[in-house]
Design an enzyme around this catalytic site. Structure first.
Site, PDB file in Angstrom:
ATOM      1  N   CYS A 119      -4.983   5.912  -4.255  1.00  0.00           N
ATOM      2  CA  CYS A 119      -4.316   4.610  -4.187  1.00  0.00           C
ATOM      3  C   CYS A 119      -2.894   4.801  -4.695  1.00  0.00           C
ATOM      4  O   CYS A 119      -2.688   5.039  -5.889  1.00  0.00           O
ATOM      5  CB  CYS A 119      -5.066   3.573  -5.017  1.00  0.00           C
ATOM      6  SG  CYS A 119      -4.280   1.949  -5.024  1.00  0.00           S
ATOM      7  N   GLY A 120      -1.927   4.695  -3.801  1.00  0.00           N
ATOM      8  CA  GLY A 120      -0.539   4.926  -4.177  1.00  0.00           C
ATOM      9  C   GLY A 120      -0.010   3.889  -5.144  1.00  0.00           C
ATOM     10  O   GLY A 120       0.629   4.225  -6.149  1.00  0.00           O
ATOM     11  N   THR A 121      -0.275   2.595  -4.865  1.00  0.00           N
ATOM     12  CA  THR A 121       0.203   1.575  -5.799  1.00  0.00           C
ATOM     13  C   THR A 121      -0.525   1.674  -7.135  1.00  0.00           C
ATOM     14  O   THR A 121       0.042   1.378  -8.186  1.00  0.00           O
ATOM     15  CB  THR A 121       0.058   0.158  -5.222  1.00  0.00           C
ATOM     16  OG1 THR A 121      -1.310  -0.099  -4.909  1.00  0.00           O
ATOM     17  CG2 THR A 121       0.918  -0.019  -3.985  1.00  0.00           C
ATOM     18  N   GLY A 122      -1.801   2.114  -7.097  1.00  0.00           N
ATOM     19  CA  GLY A 122      -2.537   2.325  -8.348  1.00  0.00           C
ATOM     20  C   GLY A 122      -1.924   3.422  -9.187  1.00  0.00           C
ATOM     21  O   GLY A 122      -1.810   3.288 -10.419  1.00  0.00           O
TER      22      GLY A 122
ATOM     23  N   ASN B 246       0.161   4.534  -0.147  1.00  0.00           N
ATOM     24  CA  ASN B 246      -0.226   5.616   0.760  1.00  0.00           C
ATOM     25  C   ASN B 246       0.140   5.274   2.202  1.00  0.00           C
ATOM     26  O   ASN B 246       0.590   6.136   2.963  1.00  0.00           O
ATOM     27  CB  ASN B 246      -1.725   5.892   0.648  1.00  0.00           C
ATOM     28  CG  ASN B 246      -2.089   6.566  -0.660  1.00  0.00           C
ATOM     29  OD1 ASN B 246      -1.308   7.326  -1.220  1.00  0.00           O
ATOM     30  ND2 ASN B 246      -3.277   6.268  -1.164  1.00  0.00           N
TER      31      ASN B 246
ATOM     32  N   CYS C 105       0.859  -1.179   0.000  1.00  0.00           N
ATOM     33  CA  CYS C 105       0.000   0.000   0.000  1.00  0.00           C
ATOM     34  C   CYS C 105       0.896   1.230   0.000  1.00  0.00           C
ATOM     35  O   CYS C 105       1.586   1.518   0.985  1.00  0.00           O
ATOM     36  CB  CYS C 105      -0.935   0.017   1.212  1.00  0.00           C
ATOM     37  SG  CYS C 105      -2.005   1.480   1.279  1.00  0.00           S
TER      38      CYS C 105
ATOM     39  N   HIS D  74      -2.524  -5.193 -10.296  1.00  0.00           N
ATOM     40  CA  HIS D  74      -3.324  -4.092 -10.843  1.00  0.00           C
ATOM     41  C   HIS D  74      -3.684  -4.360 -12.295  1.00  0.00           C
ATOM     42  O   HIS D  74      -2.899  -4.953 -13.042  1.00  0.00           O
ATOM     43  CB  HIS D  74      -2.548  -2.774 -10.774  1.00  0.00           C
ATOM     44  CG  HIS D  74      -2.493  -2.181  -9.411  1.00  0.00           C
ATOM     45  ND1 HIS D  74      -3.415  -1.263  -8.961  1.00  0.00           N
ATOM     46  CD2 HIS D  74      -1.630  -2.388  -8.393  1.00  0.00           C
ATOM     47  CE1 HIS D  74      -3.111  -0.916  -7.719  1.00  0.00           C
ATOM     48  NE2 HIS D  74      -2.031  -1.592  -7.353  1.00  0.00           N
TER      49      HIS D  74
ATOM     50  N   GLU E  70     -10.369  -0.399  -5.310  1.00  0.00           N
ATOM     51  CA  GLU E  70      -9.313  -1.119  -4.607  1.00  0.00           C
ATOM     52  C   GLU E  70      -9.812  -2.464  -4.099  1.00  0.00           C
ATOM     53  O   GLU E  70     -10.880  -2.549  -3.476  1.00  0.00           O
ATOM     54  CB  GLU E  70      -8.787  -0.276  -3.436  1.00  0.00           C
ATOM     55  CG  GLU E  70      -7.496  -0.776  -2.871  1.00  0.00           C
ATOM     56  CD  GLU E  70      -6.802   0.257  -1.995  1.00  0.00           C
ATOM     57  OE1 GLU E  70      -5.900  -0.156  -1.243  1.00  0.00           O
ATOM     58  OE2 GLU E  70      -7.147   1.449  -2.058  1.00  0.00           O
ATOM     59  N   ARG E  71      -9.050  -3.479  -4.390  1.00  0.00           N
ATOM     60  CA  ARG E  71      -9.366  -4.835  -3.960  1.00  0.00           C
ATOM     61  C   ARG E  71      -9.587  -4.886  -2.446  1.00  0.00           C
ATOM     62  O   ARG E  71      -8.711  -4.527  -1.673  1.00  0.00           O
ATOM     63  CB  ARG E  71      -8.194  -5.745  -4.359  1.00  0.00           C
ATOM     64  CG  ARG E  71      -8.286  -7.179  -3.920  1.00  0.00           C
ATOM     65  CD  ARG E  71      -7.020  -7.948  -4.269  1.00  0.00           C
ATOM     66  NE  ARG E  71      -5.817  -7.368  -3.694  1.00  0.00           N
ATOM     67  CZ  ARG E  71      -4.643  -7.997  -3.606  1.00  0.00           C
ATOM     68  NH1 ARG E  71      -4.521  -9.226  -4.083  1.00  0.00           N
ATOM     69  NH2 ARG E  71      -3.587  -7.407  -3.078  1.00  0.00           N
TER      70      ARG E  71
ATOM     71  N   ASN F 209      -6.769  -5.024  -8.261  1.00  0.00           N
ATOM     72  CA  ASN F 209      -7.116  -3.617  -8.141  1.00  0.00           C
ATOM     73  C   ASN F 209      -7.415  -3.073  -9.540  1.00  0.00           C
ATOM     74  O   ASN F 209      -6.669  -3.356 -10.483  1.00  0.00           O
ATOM     75  CB  ASN F 209      -5.959  -2.832  -7.514  1.00  0.00           C
ATOM     76  CG  ASN F 209      -5.642  -3.306  -6.112  1.00  0.00           C
ATOM     77  OD1 ASN F 209      -6.370  -3.034  -5.173  1.00  0.00           O
ATOM     78  ND2 ASN F 209      -4.550  -4.050  -5.968  1.00  0.00           N
TER      79      ASN F 209
END
Length: 269
Positions: A209-212, A76, A74, A151, A200-201, A182
């Site tokens: 969503c940081g990873t997004g 964020n 994650c 993702h 988000e999953r 995601n």
């Protein structure tokens, strides 16, 4: 057992953070995560974060979505724990070791290299992950990749016009994605700007969503749509995403401490 917590958020993606580096916590069950995450009867959050000792990093970060499921990464939350830790650190996550460091704007995070291998994401079957021959209604020809967690990215003319609350859960739980996924819908505004919304999953629609943002930028770079340094606009605000010469994706953005408190663990079992 009385347990202290810190409530934090990154662009509105909010967390309850438990620091168990010096004081171990009881076993964390799915029911306890759900109870603490409930916005009406608990503290309320998108994700519950637990900081723990680690033998491979300066500390470990475990991440639980509000549905009780544990996830790998994650972005964020990584900025949030960087702020709490207060200095540069290596953080052990289920998605791999990441580097975090506070800065004037909040924190910077090295999210590692994106992985486009179909079986690493994973997908149920081999597909061209840069141009997947699949579609859900008007969403088609996505990119799939992993950046700590899985993702799928759809590039559309107007990401704000997509009914993501309806179609997001369908894609998240499609049998094509054995570990769920995601869902990102993105509009490329220029060579240096992307607008993004994320389902988000395990958490649903999220303000950020940081990873997004990292996955979407990596997908756009791979397709030649943007330069290597991009501002990603999300409903909760903007993140700066950059791909370094070694292929690693760096994310920069704010993290905020909202308030602190404590609770009786037995009340949420």
């Amino acid at each position: 057992m009385r347990v202290s917590f810190t409530k934090m958020h990154g662009l509105g993606n909010d967390f309850v953070v438990l620091d168990a580096r010096d004081r171990p916590l009881p076993d964390l069950t799915e029911e306890t995560v759900k109870a603490l995450s409930d916005r009406h009867t608990g503290i309320g959050c998108d994700q519950l974060i637990v900081m723990q000792p680690s033998t491979t990093g300066d500390f470990a970060m475990r991440i639980y979505n509000r549905d009780g499921g544990e996830v790998e990464s994650c972005g964020n939350a990584a900025r949030a724990v960087a702020l709490l830790h207060g200095s540069k650190a290596s953080v052990d996550t289920r998605g791999g070791l990441i580097m975090v460091e506070p800065d004037d704007a909040g924190a910077r995070v090295d999210m590692g290299k994106p992985n486009f291998a179909w079986n690493a994401i994973p997908l149920q079957m081999p597909l061209d992950t840069l141009d997947m021959p699949v579609a859900w209604d008007e969403l088609e020809h996505p990119v799939a990749l992993g950046i700590g967690n899985p993702h799928i990215v759809f590039f559309v003319e107007d990401c704000h016009g997509v009914d993501l609350a309806r179609i997001g859960p369908q894609i998240e739980r499609d049998p094509l994605f054995p570990e769920r996924i995601n869902v990102n819908v993105a509009t490329v505004k220029s060579r240096t700007a992307i607008d993004l919304r994320v389902w988000e999953r395990g958490a649903g629609l999220t303000r950020a969503c940081g990873t997004g943002a990292c996955a979407t930028t990596a997908a756009a770079i791979a397709r030649g749509l943007v330069d290597r340094k991009v501002t990603v606009g999300l409903p909760g605000g903007s993140l700066q995403i950059e791909q370094a010469d070694d292929g690693h994706i760096w994310m920069s953005g704010p993290a905020t401490r909202s308030f602190e408190g404590s609770f009786e663990w037995d009340d949420f079992e």
